[in-house]
Scaffold this motif. Structure first.
Motif, PDB file in Angstrom:
ATOM      1  N   GLU A   1     -11.877   1.166  -3.216  1.00  0.00           N
ATOM      2  CA  GLU A   1     -11.415   0.432  -3.859  1.00  0.00           C
ATOM      3  C   GLU A   1      -9.640   1.264  -3.780  1.00  0.00           C
ATOM      4  O   GLU A   1     -10.250   2.728  -3.936  1.00  0.00           O
ATOM      5  CB  GLU A   1     -11.550   0.094  -5.055  1.00  0.00           C
ATOM      6  N   LYS A   2      -8.474   0.879  -3.505  1.00  0.00           N
ATOM      7  CA  LYS A   2      -7.139   2.122  -3.072  1.00  0.00           C
ATOM      8  C   LYS A   2      -6.306   1.851  -4.549  1.00  0.00           C
ATOM      9  O   LYS A   2      -5.529   2.805  -5.369  1.00  0.00           O
ATOM     10  CB  LYS A   2      -6.389   1.581  -2.143  1.00  0.00           C
TER      11      LYS A   2
ATOM     12  N   THR B   1      -9.519 -14.578  -9.384  1.00  0.00           N
ATOM     13  CA  THR B   1     -10.387 -14.629  -7.783  1.00  0.00           C
ATOM     14  C   THR B   1     -11.998 -15.536  -8.775  1.00  0.00           C
ATOM     15  O   THR B   1     -12.630 -16.137  -9.674  1.00  0.00           O
ATOM     16  CB  THR B   1     -11.169 -13.679  -7.516  1.00  0.00           C
TER      17      THR B   1
ATOM     18  N   PHE C   1      -3.323 -13.691 -10.089  1.00  0.00           N
ATOM     19  CA  PHE C   1      -4.322 -14.380  -9.241  1.00  0.00           C
ATOM     20  C   PHE C   1      -5.646 -14.682  -9.912  1.00  0.00           C
ATOM     21  O   PHE C   1      -6.183 -13.715 -10.465  1.00  0.00           O
ATOM     22  CB  PHE C   1      -4.136 -14.429  -7.916  1.00  0.00           C
TER      23      PHE C   1
ATOM     24  N   GLY D   1     -12.946  -3.513  -1.686  1.00  0.00           N
ATOM     25  CA  GLY D   1     -11.787  -4.465  -2.892  1.00  0.00           C
ATOM     26  C   GLY D   1     -13.045  -5.065  -3.992  1.00  0.00           C
ATOM     27  O   GLY D   1     -12.705  -6.359  -4.371  1.00  0.00           O
TER      28      GLY D   1
ATOM     29  N   LEU E   1      -7.333  -0.677 -10.904  1.00  0.00           N
ATOM     30  CA  LEU E   1      -8.171  -1.075 -10.682  1.00  0.00           C
ATOM     31  C   LEU E   1     -10.091  -0.584 -10.754  1.00  0.00           C
ATOM     32  O   LEU E   1     -10.566  -0.804 -11.440  1.00  0.00           O
ATOM     33  CB  LEU E   1      -8.347  -2.073  -9.701  1.00  0.00           C
TER      34      LEU E   1
ATOM     35  N   TYR F   1       1.596  -1.229  -0.139  1.00  0.00           N
ATOM     36  CA  TYR F   1       0.265  -0.342   0.256  1.00  0.00           C
ATOM     37  C   TYR F   1       0.423   1.427  -0.095  1.00  0.00           C
ATOM     38  O   TYR F   1      -0.012   2.582   0.117  1.00  0.00           O
ATOM     39  CB  TYR F   1      -0.842  -0.336   1.250  1.00  0.00           C
TER      40      TYR F   1
ATOM     41  N   GLY G   1     -12.095  -5.584  -7.097  1.00  0.00           N
ATOM     42  CA  GLY G   1     -10.958  -5.855  -8.478  1.00  0.00           C
ATOM     43  C   GLY G   1     -11.277  -5.780  -9.778  1.00  0.00           C
ATOM     44  O   GLY G   1     -11.407  -4.066  -9.873  1.00  0.00           O
TER      45      GLY G   1
ATOM     46  N   TYR H   1      -0.449  -2.737  -4.928  1.00  0.00           N
ATOM     47  CA  TYR H   1      -2.259  -2.217  -5.075  1.00  0.00           C
ATOM     48  C   TYR H   1      -1.863  -0.881  -5.322  1.00  0.00           C
ATOM     49  O   TYR H   1      -3.056  -0.460  -5.939  1.00  0.00           O
ATOM     50  CB  TYR H   1      -3.087  -2.353  -4.035  1.00  0.00           C
TER      51      TYR H   1
ATOM     52  N   PRO I   1     -14.930 -14.453  -8.606  1.00  0.00           N
ATOM     53  CA  PRO I   1     -16.070 -13.736  -9.580  1.00  0.00           C
ATOM     54  C   PRO I   1     -15.468 -13.646 -11.227  1.00  0.00           C
ATOM     55  O   PRO I   1     -16.619 -13.935 -12.105  1.00  0.00           O
ATOM     56  CB  PRO I   1     -16.194 -12.575  -8.594  1.00  0.00           C
TER      57      PRO I   1
ATOM     58  N   ASN J   1     -15.070 -10.401  -0.923  1.00  0.00           N
ATOM     59  CA  ASN J   1     -14.281 -11.183  -1.814  1.00  0.00           C
ATOM     60  C   ASN J   1     -12.599 -11.346  -1.782  1.00  0.00           C
ATOM     61  O   ASN J   1     -12.411 -10.037  -2.488  1.00  0.00           O
ATOM     62  CB  ASN J   1     -15.546 -11.754  -2.627  1.00  0.00           C
ATOM     63  N   GLU J   2     -11.805 -11.698  -0.815  1.00  0.00           N
ATOM     64  CA  GLU J   2     -11.026 -11.601  -0.883  1.00  0.00           C
ATOM     65  C   GLU J   2     -10.625 -10.351  -1.186  1.00  0.00           C
ATOM     66  O   GLU J   2      -9.574  -9.839  -1.522  1.00  0.00           O
ATOM     67  CB  GLU J   2     -10.135 -11.808  -2.367  1.00  0.00           C
ATOM     68  N   PHE J   3     -10.823  -9.931   0.357  1.00  0.00           N
ATOM     69  CA  PHE J   3      -9.906  -8.460   0.628  1.00  0.00           C
ATOM     70  C   PHE J   3      -9.593  -8.394   2.036  1.00  0.00           C
ATOM     71  O   PHE J   3      -8.669  -7.220   1.624  1.00  0.00           O
ATOM     72  CB  PHE J   3     -11.752  -8.031   0.313  1.00  0.00           C
TER      73      PHE J   3
HETATM   74  C1  LIG Z   1      -7.846  -9.934  -4.274  1.00  0.00           C
HETATM   75  S1  LIG Z   1      -8.532  -8.702  -4.525  1.00  0.00           S
HETATM   76  C2  LIG Z   1     -10.088  -9.285  -4.756  1.00  0.00           C
HETATM   77  C3  LIG Z   1     -11.111  -8.230  -5.472  1.00  0.00           C
HETATM   78  C4  LIG Z   1     -12.608  -9.233  -6.133  1.00  0.00           C
HETATM   79  N1  LIG Z   1     -13.047  -8.662  -4.922  1.00  0.00           N
HETATM   80  C5  LIG Z   1     -12.302 -10.021  -6.376  1.00  0.00           C
HETATM   81  O1  LIG Z   1     -12.931 -11.611  -6.209  1.00  0.00           O
HETATM   82  O2  LIG Z   1     -12.381 -10.604  -8.028  1.00  0.00           O
HETATM   83  C6  LIG Z   1      -8.143  -7.508  -3.644  1.00  0.00           C
HETATM   84  C7  LIG Z   1      -9.022  -5.977  -3.832  1.00  0.00           C
HETATM   85  O3  LIG Z   1      -9.126  -5.665  -3.379  1.00  0.00           O
HETATM   86  C8  LIG Z   1      -8.449  -3.878  -2.924  1.00  0.00           C
HETATM   87  N2  LIG Z   1      -8.046  -3.882  -1.987  1.00  0.00           N
HETATM   88  C9  LIG Z   1      -6.559  -4.133  -1.406  1.00  0.00           C
HETATM   89  N3  LIG Z   1      -6.732  -3.496   0.231  1.00  0.00           N
HETATM   90  C10 LIG Z   1      -7.688  -2.985  -0.339  1.00  0.00           C
HETATM   91  C11 LIG Z   1      -7.196  -1.901   0.419  1.00  0.00           C
HETATM   92  N4  LIG Z   1      -7.398  -2.140   2.603  1.00  0.00           N
HETATM   93  N5  LIG Z   1      -8.531  -0.762   0.666  1.00  0.00           N
HETATM   94  C12 LIG Z   1      -9.318  -0.550  -0.462  1.00  0.00           C
HETATM   95  N6  LIG Z   1      -9.157  -1.592  -1.107  1.00  0.00           N
HETATM   96  C13 LIG Z   1      -8.171  -2.649  -1.109  1.00  0.00           C
HETATM   97  C14 LIG Z   1      -7.424  -4.418  -4.498  1.00  0.00           C
HETATM   98  O4  LIG Z   1      -7.436  -3.101  -5.042  1.00  0.00           O
HETATM   99  C15 LIG Z   1      -8.695  -5.593  -4.525  1.00  0.00           C
HETATM  100  O5  LIG Z   1      -9.574  -5.128  -5.691  1.00  0.00           O
END
Ligand SMILES: C[S@@+](CC[C@H](N)C(=O)[O-])C[C@H]1O[C@@H](n2cnc3c(N)ncnc32)[C@H](O)[C@@H]1O
Length: 354
Positions: free
Chosen positions: A115-116, A51, A49, A85, A120, A31, A87, A37, A53, A157-159
């Motif tokens: 989203e950061k 995911t 990776f 997050g 993306l 970060y 994606g 990211y 979805p 999901n995966e956040f």
């Molecule tokens: C592993 S990806 C999963 C994306 C999506 N949820 C999917 O399942 O396809 C993680 C996502 O979270 C965002 N992200 C990670 N840490 C974050 C944070 N602290 N705040 C906001 N977004 C974040 C990443 O940029 C990315 O979009």
């Protein structure tokens, strides 16, 4: 070079001190200004990776129907839909698609995407536009924050597996922290085990009496706690889906992934994904402390099967051509696979319906 810039940033931040926690290192690598990211296009077959979805549209279909059901039963009024997050925005698109006949539901939704990653956000906007949904109806935020007094449905999901962790282990009744030593001028970076003397940390570790190996993410707990408080105050639910466990597996789970392959944490600095399994027990605890109801907890496989993924698959297979059939079946198999994503991923739903 990201590595140079990130290490310089860390050293400067610590006023030349060279031993830092894995948490601090990960924070900078993911970060920081030059972090992963902040510049990478990370998801999909070409990214690091893939995911759920992205693997199967039926994942978003089932989540969309689950959310629609709870909205009908418990809310039936204006609400905020937050996705943490998102994606590429695929889940949101699948959710909007499966609920498109439910005008009252879609009209009640204020959509917030947290989203950061700037790259993306562009991908999300463009994909949402291609789906013919006006991106101006959506608000993008860098952090979760209160926007109004409406109840909330929050999806992630995966956040939570992205949050940095500290690693601890016990040897001869003494707690150590696995840390990282950086010698900037020599370009050397390696692990270093350090005895813990700090009373606050020792007190925190003492809560885990039966554990010899621990991973703790203070930033994840803090973020989740804030969300629980928000739900307690304004009502709604949170659905968390992630790689994770309820009983600690007894070994470290932090992993780095570069080009879809596991890699070394100290390599490819700023260019690789870093994640760790989510401690669902801790999330459940935080939910309970905030008076939320544990509405649901199971493996992803069980959740998808219980919520009708097979029936939905049968329905769409009837109208699919041969090529589509193969893709649909392969996708559903992968996200429900007992030996893989189906069991490794867990689903937690916490709620408070006012
Ligand atoms: C592993 S990806 C999963 C994306 C999506 N949820 C999917 O399942 O396809 C993680 C996502 O979270 C965002 N992200 C990670 N840490 C974050 C944070 N602290 N705040 C906001 N977004 C974040 C990443 O940029 C990315 O979009």
């Amino acid at each position: 070079m990201y590595k140079e810039k990130i290490l310089k940033e860390i050293i400067k931040k610590k006023f030349k001190s060279k031993i830092i926690s894995i948490e601090e290192f990960t924070e900078a690598c993911l970060y920081g200004k030059f972090g992963y990211y902040n510049h990478s296009n990370v998801i999909g077959k070409k990214g690091d990776f893939i995911t759920s979805p992205e693997i199967s549209q039926l994942f978003g279909d089932i989540i969309g129907l689950f959310i629609l059901y709870h909205w009908k039963i418990n809310l039936k009024k204006k609400f905020n839909f937050y996705e943490l997050g998102p994606g590429k925005g695929t889940l949101l698109i699948d959710l909007l698609n499966i609920t498109k006949r439910f005008n009252d539901f879609q009209k009640s939704m204020n959509i917030y995407l947290i989203e950061k990653n700037i790259k993306l956000i562009e991908v999300q906007k463009s994909n949402i536009l291609s789906f013919n949904y006006n991106p101006n109806k959506i608000s993008w935020l860098k952090n979760f924050s209160k926007k109004n007094q409406y109840p909330n449905i929050i999806f992630a999901n995966e956040f939570f597996d992205c949050f940095p962790v500290r690693q601890f282990f016990k040897k001869n009744q003494t707690w150590y922290e696995k840390m990282i030593e950086i010698k900037y001028n020599e370009s050397s970076i390696k692990f270093k085990d350090v005895i813990i003397n700090d009373k606050k940390t020792l007190k925190q570790l003492d809560q885990y009496k039966n554990s010899e190996v621990l991973e703790i993410s203070n930033s994840r707990d803090k973020y989740f706690n804030r969300i629980c408080k928000h739900i307690f105050k304004f009502g709604g639910m949170i659905i968390v889906i992630d790689y994770g466990y309820k009983n600690h597996p007894g070994h470290f789970t932090l992993q780095s992934v570069y080009n879809n392959k596991k890699s070394n944490l100290l390599d490819n600095i700023g260019k690789q994904d870093i994640s760790s399994l989510v401690d669902f027990n801790k999330l459940i605890d935080l939910g309970k402390k905030n008076y939320l109801k544990v509405e649901y907890f199971s493996s992803q496989r069980e959740f998808l099967l219980n919520n009708g993924i097979k029936e939905r698959e049968d329905k769409i297979l009837k109208v699919a051509n041969n090529k589509q059939r193969i893709l649909i079946q392969k996708g559903v198999k992968r996200i429900t696979d007992k030996r893989d994503m189906g069991n490794l991923f867990k689903v937690l739903v916490l709620s408070k319906w006012n």
